[in-house]
Enzyme design. Sequence first.
Site, PDB file in Angstrom:
ATOM      1  N   TRP A 184       0.805  -1.221   0.000  1.00 50.21           N
ATOM      2  CA  TRP A 184       0.000   0.000   0.000  1.00 50.21           C
ATOM      3  C   TRP A 184       0.839   1.273   0.000  1.00 50.21           C
ATOM      4  CZ3 TRP A 184       2.075   2.336   4.020  1.00 50.21           C
ATOM      5  CH2 TRP A 184       2.674   1.510   4.982  1.00 50.21           C
ATOM      6  N   LYS A 215      -2.794  -8.598  -7.038  1.00 52.44           N
ATOM      7  CA  LYS A 215      -3.389  -8.685  -5.703  1.00 52.44           C
ATOM      8  C   LYS A 215      -2.763  -7.515  -4.937  1.00 52.44           C
ATOM      9  CE  LYS A 215      -3.302  -9.774  -1.164  1.00 52.44           C
ATOM     10  NZ  LYS A 215      -4.271  -8.728  -0.786  1.00 52.44           N
ATOM     11  N   HIS A 216      -3.566  -6.475  -4.766  1.00 48.85           N
ATOM     12  CA  HIS A 216      -3.035  -5.301  -4.080  1.00 48.85           C
ATOM     13  C   HIS A 216      -3.299  -5.442  -2.580  1.00 48.85           C
ATOM     14  CE1 HIS A 216      -1.137  -1.526  -4.088  1.00 48.85           C
ATOM     15  NE2 HIS A 216      -1.659  -1.016  -5.193  1.00 48.85           N
ATOM     16  N   ALA A 217      -2.655  -4.578  -1.796  1.00 49.29           N
ATOM     17  CA  ALA A 217      -2.861  -4.607  -0.344  1.00 49.29           C
ATOM     18  C   ALA A 217      -4.330  -4.322  -0.034  1.00 49.29           C
ATOM     19  CB  ALA A 217      -1.967  -3.573   0.324  1.00 49.29           C
ATOM     20  N   SER A 218      -4.822  -4.936   1.034  1.00 43.51           N
ATOM     21  CA  SER A 218      -6.260  -4.883   1.339  1.00 43.51           C
ATOM     22  C   SER A 218      -6.758  -3.491   1.708  1.00 43.51           C
ATOM     23  CB  SER A 218      -6.569  -5.850   2.483  1.00 43.51           C
ATOM     24  OG  SER A 218      -6.370  -7.162   2.025  1.00 43.51           O
ATOM     25  N   GLY A 228       6.835  -6.252  -0.426  1.00 42.11           N
ATOM     26  CA  GLY A 228       6.207  -6.205   0.897  1.00 42.11           C
ATOM     27  C   GLY A 228       7.153  -6.716   1.958  1.00 42.11           C
ATOM     28  N   GLU A 244      10.782  -7.903  -3.581  1.00 37.99           N
ATOM     29  CA  GLU A 244      11.277  -6.591  -3.132  1.00 37.99           C
ATOM     30  C   GLU A 244      10.780  -6.443  -1.698  1.00 37.99           C
ATOM     31  OE1 GLU A 244      13.186  -4.792  -4.847  1.00 37.99           O
ATOM     32  OE2 GLU A 244      12.768  -5.110  -6.965  1.00 37.99           O
ATOM     33  N   CYS A 298      10.433   1.658   1.812  1.00 36.11           N
ATOM     34  CA  CYS A 298      11.433   0.597   1.999  1.00 36.11           C
ATOM     35  C   CYS A 298      12.846   1.161   1.929  1.00 36.11           C
ATOM     36  CB  CYS A 298      11.242  -0.489   0.956  1.00 36.11           C
ATOM     37  SG  CYS A 298      11.204   0.153  -0.720  1.00 36.11           S
TER      38      CYS A 298
HETATM   39  P1  NAP Z   1       2.896  -6.982   3.695  1.00 32.68           P
HETATM   40  O1  NAP Z   1       2.061  -7.169   4.866  1.00 32.68           O
HETATM   41  O2  NAP Z   1       3.882  -8.029   3.332  1.00 32.68           O
HETATM   42  O3  NAP Z   1       1.898  -6.723   2.474  1.00 32.68           O
HETATM   43  C1  NAP Z   1       2.340  -6.602   1.144  1.00 32.68           C
HETATM   44  C2  NAP Z   1       1.399  -7.382   0.240  1.00 32.68           C
HETATM   45  O4  NAP Z   1       1.535  -8.774   0.488  1.00 32.68           O
HETATM   46  C3  NAP Z   1      -0.072  -7.055   0.467  1.00 32.68           C
HETATM   47  O5  NAP Z   1      -0.753  -7.127  -0.754  1.00 32.68           O
HETATM   48  C4  NAP Z   1      -0.515  -8.163   1.395  1.00 32.68           C
HETATM   49  O6  NAP Z   1      -1.906  -8.416   1.354  1.00 32.68           O
HETATM   50  C5  NAP Z   1       0.261  -9.324   0.836  1.00 32.68           C
HETATM   51  N1  NAP Z   1       0.501 -10.418   1.758  1.00 32.68           N
HETATM   52  C6  NAP Z   1       0.675 -10.354   3.099  1.00 32.68           C
HETATM   53  N2  NAP Z   1       0.924 -11.586   3.601  1.00 32.68           N
HETATM   54  C7  NAP Z   1       0.918 -12.436   2.541  1.00 32.68           C
HETATM   55  C8  NAP Z   1       1.111 -13.840   2.408  1.00 32.68           C
HETATM   56  N3  NAP Z   1       1.376 -14.617   3.439  1.00 32.68           N
HETATM   57  N4  NAP Z   1       1.039 -14.379   1.167  1.00 32.68           N
HETATM   58  C9  NAP Z   1       0.786 -13.606   0.091  1.00 32.68           C
HETATM   59  N5  NAP Z   1       0.563 -12.280   0.159  1.00 32.68           N
HETATM   60  C10 NAP Z   1       0.662 -11.697   1.367  1.00 32.68           C
HETATM   61  O7  NAP Z   1       3.754  -5.686   3.712  1.00 32.68           O
HETATM   62  P2  NAP Z   1       3.435  -4.347   4.469  1.00 32.68           P
HETATM   63  O8  NAP Z   1       3.785  -4.529   5.887  1.00 32.68           O
HETATM   64  O9  NAP Z   1       2.084  -3.860   4.126  1.00 32.68           O
HETATM   65  O10 NAP Z   1       4.497  -3.427   3.722  1.00 32.68           O
HETATM   66  C11 NAP Z   1       5.626  -2.980   4.333  1.00 32.68           C
HETATM   67  C12 NAP Z   1       6.851  -3.776   3.964  1.00 32.68           C
HETATM   68  O11 NAP Z   1       7.061  -3.742   2.567  1.00 32.68           O
HETATM   69  C13 NAP Z   1       8.072  -3.144   4.579  1.00 32.68           C
HETATM   70  O12 NAP Z   1       8.932  -4.120   5.079  1.00 32.68           O
HETATM   71  C14 NAP Z   1       8.713  -2.429   3.402  1.00 32.68           C
HETATM   72  O13 NAP Z   1      10.068  -2.165   3.558  1.00 32.68           O
HETATM   73  C15 NAP Z   1       8.391  -3.363   2.294  1.00 32.68           C
HETATM   74  N6  NAP Z   1       8.486  -2.690   0.985  1.00 32.68           N
HETATM   75  C16 NAP Z   1       9.500  -3.020   0.149  1.00 32.68           C
HETATM   76  C17 NAP Z   1       9.652  -2.369  -1.054  1.00 32.68           C
HETATM   77  C18 NAP Z   1      10.782  -2.703  -2.006  1.00 32.68           C
HETATM   78  O14 NAP Z   1      10.717  -2.281  -3.155  1.00 32.68           O
HETATM   79  N7  NAP Z   1      11.795  -3.419  -1.599  1.00 32.68           N
HETATM   80  C19 NAP Z   1       8.748  -1.377  -1.409  1.00 32.68           C
HETATM   81  C20 NAP Z   1       7.729  -1.061  -0.540  1.00 32.68           C
HETATM   82  C21 NAP Z   1       7.608  -1.742   0.662  1.00 32.68           C
HETATM   83  P3  NAP Z   1      -2.879  -7.889   2.525  1.00 32.68           P
HETATM   84  O15 NAP Z   1      -2.845  -6.415   2.480  1.00 32.68           O
HETATM   85  O16 NAP Z   1      -4.195  -8.455   2.146  1.00 32.68           O
HETATM   86  O17 NAP Z   1      -2.343  -8.436   3.803  1.00 32.68           O
END
Ligand code: NAP
Length: 454
Positions: free
Chosen positions: A130, A154-157, A206, A228, A262
């Site tokens: 998100w 599949k975008h963030a919820s 994520g 990523e 990130c």
């Molecule tokens: P997250 O919880 O991992 O969510 C990211 C996406 O993955 C969402 O669409 C989420 O869906 C989905 N998801 C969550 N658990 C999953 C699973 N077990 N299987 C499949 N899909 C799953 O990440 P966040 O906490 O929102 O985002 C923050 C993190 O992302 C931070 O660590 C940040 O550094 C990292 N990030 C990295 C980059 C990069 O380019 N390296 C860029 C941006 C962010 P739901 O919303 O439905 O849970």
Amino acid sequence: MSIATVNPTTGETLVNFAPLTDAEIESKLALAESAFKTYKKTDFTTRSNWLNQAATILERDKAKFAEIMTLEMGKPLKSAIAEVEKCALVCRFYSEKAPEFLADVSVSTDASSSYVSYQPLGIILAVMPWNFPFWQVFRFAAPALMAGNVGILKHASNVPQCALAIEAIIREAGFPQGVFQTLLIGASQVGAIVEDERVKAATLTGSEPAGASLASIAGKSLKKTVLELGGSDPFIVLETADLEAAVKIGTTARMLNNGQSCIAAKRFIVSESIGDQFEQALIAQFKALKVGDPMKEDTDIGPLATPAILKDIEQQVQKAIDHGAKVLVGGESIESNGNFYPPTILTNIEPDSDVAKEEFFGPVAMVFRVKNLDEAIDLANSTSFGLGASGWTNNSEEQEKLIKELEAGAVFINGLVKSDPRLPFGGIKRSGYGRELSIQGIQEFVNIKTVWIK
Ligand code: NAP
């Protein structure tokens, strides 16, 4: 997590969305599969025209798209507008460059003709976060579609309206039906899609647990993934640095997107001799930031995207304090119905402690002091992450050493770490693998086909 638009500024739930049923997912996958059969035969000129049209739509309606982002996840409106403009840029970039990046490469061998040909794979699943709800998707979609793949998202919820808007942009641009579809589904529905034979590869941006879960399912099905993930980027400031610029840009690098990036500068590692000066100047910069309604023009810091992120930050800061950290500014949530947290600086953190190695996904900076360059590099490399790193020095030998020895997917000297369509983007260690953007990004999801003709 329910799929809904919840305004992080007020805490108000605005719209709820029902997740797709298995039957609905099936019909979208079938549509994607049939779309791929014809889409893969379209030429670069046709795809380029459509992608340029997507850029035009983004530019035309940037205010509308920016408002959806700010409403759903709280980034200041001015940065949301900049994000939409950057999406247009990446569309125009790949629209122009894809034919060159994916042109046949001739290789001299014992054949009369031999060459490398880049061909699309099919349906690619993108699981996106998100925090940059438009940019993360377009930096995947622009190269993937130019390569002749079709995408499912599949975008963030918490950003469903962003997800639907992106699907609508791509459709309005002229891409055939089924070439890019948004699937409003929860995280628990992702595994079955990864396993589906029609889906050929997946990319996830994520957290580490989400990346590990997706990659293990993809691994069992022998499918390629690009990940990523998180980061705790060091921002190293050495004696010869332009201190004023380092403090100013360091503040931006930490605070971009309300601190939820990130590649934000999360650990400031500063030469002891300039430590006091740096800290005082950073405090002044942090205090000057205006926290408030992200829809307002003069707001620098909006709310965190969800109450859970706010709670995480509160707990992390408390844990740091319990272990001896000193709060120089901020450190306590702001009373409101929204998820507001103030710009915060922590010092006196034990470099070997757990806290020092964690990612702070909010407006919190850790400041460490070091005696010399070797100590700075050791501290910078002491986390499990390896996304970006920023080094500030005007000494060319120090610059060289930082470039060689920092464990990161990107090193920026005298500047903040940022993504740019012309440069590859991605991490090492637990920050993930694979690259997005540039030529490396578009070549991740293609069949690199060897052709040999006697
Ligand atoms: P997250 O919880 O991992 O969510 C990211 C996406 O993955 C969402 O669409 C989420 O869906 C989905 N998801 C969550 N658990 C999953 C699973 N077990 N299987 C499949 N899909 C799953 O990440 P966040 O906490 O929102 O985002 C923050 C993190 O992302 C931070 O660590 C940040 O550094 C990292 N990030 C990295 C980059 C990069 O380019 N390296 C860029 C941006 C962010 P739901 O919303 O439905 O849970």
